[in-house]
Design an enzyme around this catalytic site. Structure first.
Site, mmCIF file in Angstrom:
data_model
loop_
_atom_site.group_PDB
_atom_site.id
_atom_site.type_symbol
_atom_site.label_atom_id
_atom_site.label_comp_id
_atom_site.label_asym_id
_atom_site.label_seq_id
_atom_site.Cartn_x
_atom_site.Cartn_y
_atom_site.Cartn_z
ATOM 1 N N ASP A 67 0.471 -13.668 16.029
ATOM 2 C CA ASP A 67 1.909 -13.480 15.827
ATOM 3 C C ASP A 67 2.401 -12.161 16.419
ATOM 4 O O ASP A 67 1.601 -11.357 16.894
ATOM 5 C CB ASP A 67 2.260 -13.581 14.327
ATOM 6 C CG ASP A 67 1.288 -12.821 13.425
ATOM 7 O OD1 ASP A 67 0.468 -12.050 13.951
ATOM 8 O OD2 ASP A 67 1.358 -12.996 12.203
ATOM 9 N N ASP A 135 3.163 -12.867 0.352
ATOM 10 C CA ASP A 135 3.937 -14.029 -0.096
ATOM 11 C C ASP A 135 3.177 -15.335 0.198
ATOM 12 O O ASP A 135 3.751 -16.422 0.152
ATOM 13 C CB ASP A 135 5.333 -14.051 0.554
ATOM 14 C CG ASP A 135 5.272 -14.104 2.079
ATOM 15 O OD1 ASP A 135 4.142 -14.153 2.640
ATOM 16 O OD2 ASP A 135 6.341 -14.092 2.714
ATOM 17 N N HIS A 137 1.741 -16.077 3.077
ATOM 18 C CA HIS A 137 1.822 -16.543 4.474
ATOM 19 C C HIS A 137 0.463 -16.465 5.187
ATOM 20 O O HIS A 137 -0.404 -15.679 4.798
ATOM 21 C CB HIS A 137 2.911 -15.791 5.260
ATOM 22 C CG HIS A 137 2.657 -14.352 5.564
ATOM 23 N ND1 HIS A 137 3.656 -13.395 5.545
ATOM 24 C CD2 HIS A 137 1.535 -13.675 5.922
ATOM 25 C CE1 HIS A 137 3.156 -12.221 5.888
ATOM 26 N NE2 HIS A 137 1.882 -12.361 6.108
ATOM 27 N N GLU A 142 5.920 -18.324 6.922
ATOM 28 C CA GLU A 142 6.424 -17.926 5.610
ATOM 29 C C GLU A 142 6.525 -19.148 4.690
ATOM 30 O O GLU A 142 6.533 -20.291 5.163
ATOM 31 C CB GLU A 142 7.811 -17.291 5.778
ATOM 32 C CG GLU A 142 7.832 -16.041 6.648
ATOM 33 C CD GLU A 142 7.287 -14.794 5.949
ATOM 34 O OE1 GLU A 142 6.377 -14.907 5.102
ATOM 35 O OE2 GLU A 142 7.785 -13.697 6.268
#
Ligand code: F6R
Length: 248
Positions: A67, A135, A137, A142
């Site tokens: 990413d 979170d 991910h 997400e």
């Protein structure tokens, strides 16, 4: 799924570095997926050490990253591209043309995603390193991301943006609002996933990822569906687990 829990963080890093070493010895042209973030840094240090000791040769290895931030120039000091070069690529004999990273400053992000996805389809990743975000991910997928997703642009959740503080960004308003990431289906296409996590703060996330419902609300839970996964944890990250695991 193999869940391995280590008493010592260095043993955890060495285990993963050795997996990569063995893979490259077996298949010198292997494509390896690297992650940024704090979790794999010890693995990269160990790989550099192996390179300096002459026991590993990256000259025919292909690297992919997971990413990147959207909007930051690739050579920005806080880009994932810079981070990967500083952590590993600048210190080993991997060829520049074999390093494939997403460009968050591409003029046409849609084309950038299509191009990256195509490359990943041409050279299947043999081993993908992963970390889990606060979170849930994986890469920058997400909560709420489709399990069918391919490489795409995402709006970063505030938790992910806050996690970026301390990686060169001093104020939250400097952290980009978007990222570009391999999709969940893209990641699931790798032959082997190696998920690493350490520290107490990851313990509830690790439990949910490995024992909870497989749901798009918690993207990393998808690894339960992959046929070849090795989860490498320290004791703190494993402390809430009820499923059996191997200790080292
Ligand atoms: C990084 C990435 C992220 C991180 C995750 C954990 O390329 O894809 O999903 O793996 O946010 O980050 P750390 O390791 O810093 O806790």
């Amino acid at each position: 799924m193999n869940i391995l829990v280590f008493y010592d963080e260095r043993a955890m890093d060495s285990y993963v570095a050795d997996l990569i070493l063995q893979l490259i010895r077996k298949d010198p042209k292997a494509a390896i997926g690297f992650a940024t973030g704090s979790t794999p840094q010890g693995v990269y240090q160990q790989l550099i050490q192996y390179y300096q000791d002459g026991v590993i040769d990256f000259s025919t290895v292909t690297a992919f990253s997971l990413d990147e931030y959207v909007g930051l120039p690739s050579h920005h000091p806080n880009s994932f591209q810079t981070a990967m070069h500083q952590a590993l690529f600048d210190h080993i004999n991997i060829k520049k043309e074999n390093i494939h990273m997403l460009h968050g400053d591409a003029l046409d992000m849609e084309q950038e995603c299509i191009k990256y996805e195509k490359l990943l389809n041409e050279k299947q990743v043999c081993l993908q390193l992963l970390g889990i975000g606060m979170d849930g991910h994986i890469a920058y997928n997400e909560p709420g991301t489709s399990f069918q997703s391919s490489t795409h642009v995402v709006d970063l959740h505030s938790e992910s943006r806050i996690s970026s503080l301390g990686y060169g960004f001093e104020h939250l308003d400097e952290v980009p609002y978007q990222g570009v990431t391999q999709g969940i289906a893209t990641i699931m296409n790798a032959k082997l996933l190696v998920m690493m996590a350490y520290g107490h703060q990851k313990a509830p996330l690790v439990k949910r990822m490995l024992e909870g419902e497989v749901t798009e609300k918690f993207p990393s839970s998808i690894i339960q569906k992959h046929p070849h996964v090795i989860v490498v944890l320290d004791q703190a990250a494993a402390k809430e687990l009820e499923v059996p695991y191997e200790t080292h």
